[in-house]
Motif scaffolding. Structure first.
Motif, short mmCIF file in Angstrom:
data_model
loop_
_atom_site.label_atom_id
_atom_site.label_comp_id
_atom_site.label_asym_id
_atom_site.label_seq_id
_atom_site.Cartn_x
_atom_site.Cartn_y
_atom_site.Cartn_z
N TYR A 24 -60.91 -48.41 -67.96
CA TYR A 24 -60.05 -49.09 -67.00
C TYR A 24 -59.39 -48.06 -66.11
O TYR A 24 -58.64 -47.21 -66.56
CB TYR A 24 -59.00 -49.90 -67.75
N LEU A 33 -52.02 -50.53 -55.55
CA LEU A 33 -50.77 -51.29 -55.51
C LEU A 33 -49.70 -50.57 -54.72
O LEU A 33 -48.92 -51.19 -53.98
CB LEU A 33 -50.30 -51.55 -56.95
N MET A 36 -50.34 -51.06 -51.15
CA MET A 36 -49.94 -52.39 -50.72
C MET A 36 -48.44 -52.47 -50.52
O MET A 36 -47.96 -53.06 -49.54
CB MET A 36 -50.38 -53.43 -51.75
N PHE A 40 -46.62 -53.30 -47.03
CA PHE A 40 -45.72 -54.44 -46.95
C PHE A 40 -44.37 -54.01 -46.40
O PHE A 40 -43.77 -54.71 -45.57
CB PHE A 40 -45.57 -55.07 -48.32
N LYS A 72 -55.82 -57.17 -52.14
CA LYS A 72 -55.61 -58.13 -53.23
C LYS A 72 -56.94 -58.69 -53.70
O LYS A 72 -57.22 -58.79 -54.90
CB LYS A 72 -54.71 -59.25 -52.73
N LEU A 76 -58.52 -58.31 -57.45
CA LEU A 76 -58.85 -59.46 -58.28
C LEU A 76 -60.33 -59.47 -58.64
O LEU A 76 -60.71 -59.81 -59.75
CB LEU A 76 -58.46 -60.76 -57.55
N LEU A 79 -60.85 -56.98 -61.44
CA LEU A 79 -60.40 -57.51 -62.73
C LEU A 79 -61.34 -58.58 -63.25
O LEU A 79 -61.70 -58.60 -64.42
CB LEU A 79 -59.00 -58.10 -62.59
N PRO A 108 -53.89 -55.27 -71.78
CA PRO A 108 -54.03 -56.70 -71.43
C PRO A 108 -55.45 -57.20 -71.62
O PRO A 108 -55.66 -58.38 -71.97
CB PRO A 108 -53.63 -56.74 -69.95
N PHE B 103 -54.46 -62.04 -64.70
CA PHE B 103 -54.30 -61.55 -63.34
C PHE B 103 -52.83 -61.31 -63.02
O PHE B 103 -52.45 -60.30 -62.46
CB PHE B 103 -54.87 -62.56 -62.34
N LYS B 105 -50.36 -60.75 -65.02
CA LYS B 105 -49.77 -59.64 -65.74
C LYS B 105 -50.21 -58.30 -65.16
O LYS B 105 -49.40 -57.41 -64.98
CB LYS B 105 -50.21 -59.71 -67.21
N VAL B 106 -51.49 -58.16 -64.86
CA VAL B 106 -51.97 -56.84 -64.51
C VAL B 106 -51.68 -56.47 -63.07
O VAL B 106 -51.22 -55.38 -62.78
CB VAL B 106 -53.48 -56.74 -64.77
N VAL B 107 -51.94 -57.36 -62.12
CA VAL B 107 -51.73 -56.94 -60.74
C VAL B 107 -50.73 -57.77 -59.96
O VAL B 107 -49.94 -57.25 -59.20
CB VAL B 107 -53.05 -56.86 -59.94
N LEU B 108 -50.80 -59.08 -60.13
CA LEU B 108 -50.03 -59.87 -59.18
C LEU B 108 -48.54 -59.63 -59.27
O LEU B 108 -47.82 -59.72 -58.28
CB LEU B 108 -50.35 -61.36 -59.37
N GLN B 110 -47.07 -56.93 -59.65
CA GLN B 110 -46.64 -55.71 -58.96
C GLN B 110 -46.85 -55.79 -57.47
O GLN B 110 -46.51 -54.88 -56.75
CB GLN B 110 -47.39 -54.50 -59.50
N MET B 111 -47.41 -56.90 -57.01
CA MET B 111 -47.65 -56.97 -55.58
C MET B 111 -46.40 -57.47 -54.88
O MET B 111 -45.57 -58.14 -55.49
CB MET B 111 -48.78 -57.94 -55.31
N PRO B 112 -46.27 -57.17 -53.60
CA PRO B 112 -45.14 -57.70 -52.85
C PRO B 112 -45.12 -59.21 -52.89
O PRO B 112 -46.16 -59.84 -52.93
CB PRO B 112 -45.38 -57.22 -51.42
N GLU B 113 -43.94 -59.76 -52.84
CA GLU B 113 -43.79 -61.19 -53.14
C GLU B 113 -44.62 -62.11 -52.29
O GLU B 113 -45.09 -63.14 -52.77
CB GLU B 113 -42.33 -61.59 -52.98
N ILE B 114 -44.79 -61.74 -51.06
CA ILE B 114 -45.44 -62.69 -50.17
C ILE B 114 -46.91 -62.86 -50.53
O ILE B 114 -47.54 -63.88 -50.23
CB ILE B 114 -45.26 -62.21 -48.71
N ILE B 115 -47.48 -61.87 -51.19
CA ILE B 115 -48.92 -61.92 -51.52
C ILE B 115 -49.14 -62.46 -52.92
O ILE B 115 -50.24 -62.72 -53.32
CB ILE B 115 -49.49 -60.48 -51.42
N ARG B 116 -48.03 -62.64 -53.64
CA ARG B 116 -48.17 -62.87 -55.07
C ARG B 116 -48.87 -64.17 -55.41
O ARG B 116 -49.42 -64.33 -56.48
CB ARG B 116 -46.78 -62.86 -55.70
N GLY B 117 -48.84 -65.11 -54.51
CA GLY B 117 -49.39 -66.42 -54.84
C GLY B 117 -50.89 -66.34 -55.09
O GLY B 117 -51.62 -65.65 -54.41
N PHE B 118 -51.34 -67.06 -56.09
CA PHE B 118 -52.76 -67.08 -56.39
C PHE B 118 -53.21 -68.52 -56.33
O PHE B 118 -52.98 -69.30 -57.26
CB PHE B 118 -52.98 -66.48 -57.78
#
Lengths: 194, 185
Positions: A24, A33, A36, A40, A72, A76, A79, A108, B103, B105-108, B110-118
């Motif tokens: 990993y 990250l 990003m 941002f 993003k 994804l 992952l 994880p 997803f 837990k690992v990345v979302l 830590q992303m800025p809030e506006i992008i966090r939505g999946f």
């Protein structure tokens, strides 16, 4: 160059398609990250300026937003691809992963593997009104009941379905029922002799 | 064969599993050296393989199209029309939720809030209903409308005769498959 690190992750997965699952790449993911977050931050400053009335930053905002979305998506995809490979490992190796594979997974992912295993086991048990059917057996159509196998590693004593105990020493050959040794063949302990 | 998941047939599956169990019981009572035991054992292995293979392919499709199938079943009012059996539905739900939480837990997180939505609805994989399948006609069906791909307006109407075999798009014969007038080859 924006999005380069994310592309590296994708390339890594593409190159390792035929071989083992690579470790990993925590470092790379962290870099993406960070990129990003930086993008941002820049965007936020520009948005504030635009709201205040200066319209010239708008293309820059769109570009950064597009590259945020791309990063993003790459992350994804990375992952998801790893999870797919780990899922295939469950079908190949069963519940317990050999240590050389386990060290390539992050925490994880190991948790996800355990959860997936449990889910599969619950489903297998629920088939057929309580008796259950292990779906990871019988991957290939059965040709013969008995099969001749050669032992590749020292496994020790092994009890066959009918109750006979066989000692599996390296380089010995045995004539065993297929259903008992299927699992060991998949693990690599036994090898079918054609 | 089918590009998407067909309706579940738990009764058939249960029936076959019962038969396997019964045959195994019978075998235990027979003598080991009996020739018939070997033949029956092969039969049991074969049945178990076919059943396993069927269920495995179903699971694969469920894993691939999980979100889409759950959505589809949620919109169906009649419980007997659902594509997933109750156990499969709970398997799919757990699978989807484990993916999403991984997803997150690992990345979302830590992303800025506006992008966090999946938005899983947008991002999920949908089965390709336009793919071609081989089919055999059981009941003669006149007047099946084949839409033209190129949009030239050359729609054709075909009469499906009993016993004939065709290669067609899944979409065109979807309803006939449900009713049983045509079957997969």
């Amino acid at each position: 160059m924006l999005g380069e690190k994310a592309l590296e992750l994708i390339k890594e997965m593409e190159r390792s398609k035929d071989g083992k699952l690579p470790a990993y790449n925590d470092n790379c993911v962290r870099l993406v990250l960070e990129e990003m977050t930086a993008l941002f931050q820049q965007n936020q400053d520009d948005v504030n300026a635009t709201v205040a009335g200066e319209a010239q930053y708008y293309p820059g905002i769109r570009l950064r937003h597009a590259s945020l979305e791309r990063n993003k998506r790459c992350l994804l995809a990375y992952l998801y691809n790893r999870l797919e490979r780990i899922r295939d490992l469950r079908w190949d190796f069963g519940n317990i992963l050999p240590p050389e594979i386990r060290e390539n997974l992050c925490d994880p992912e190991i948790e996800w593997f355990a959860r997936y295993s449990k889910n599969l086991a619950t489903y297998s048990r629920s088939l057929g009104e309580g008796s259950g059917l292990d779906l990871t057996h019988d991957i290939k159509p059965p040709k013969n009941i008995y099969v001749e196998v050669r032992c590749l590693k020292d496994y020790g004593e092994f009890e066959v379905e009918e109750g006979d105990v066989v000692v599996l020493q390296k380089n010995t050959t045995h004539y065993l029922p297929m259903s008992s040794c299927q699992h060991l063949i998949r693990l690599g302990v036994l090898q079918q002799v054609d | 064969m089918s590009p998407t998941l067909e309706r579940h047939q738990t009764d058939l599956v249960d029936c076959m599993l019962d038969q396997i169990n019964q045959m195994t019981e019978n075998l235990k009572r027979c003598k080991k050296q009996d020739f018939r035991a070997a033949v029956h054992k092969m039969e049991i292995d074969r049945i178990r393989y076919v059943l396993s293979s069927y269920l495995r392919v179903r699971l694969e499709k469920i894993e691939r199209y999980a979100h889409h199938l759950l959505e589809k079943d949620a919109s169906v009012k009649d419980q007997s029309e659902t594509v997933l059996s109750p156990e499969e539905a709970s398997y799919a739900k757990e699978y989807v939720s484990s993916m999403e939480s991984h997803f997150q837990k690992v990345v979302l997180q830590q992303m800025p809030e506006i992008i966090r939505g999946f938005d899983a609805v947008k991002e999920c994989v949908r089965p390709n209903l336009e793919s071609y399948i081989f089919l055999k006609v059981k009941e003669a069906t006149p007047g099946v409308l084949l839409e033209d791909d190129t949009g030239d307006g050359r729609d054709e109407e075909v009469d499906l005769e009993e016993g004939s075999q065709y290669l067609m798009r899944y979409n065109t014969v979807k309803d006939l498959l449900q009713s049983g007038a045509v079957v997969f080859i």
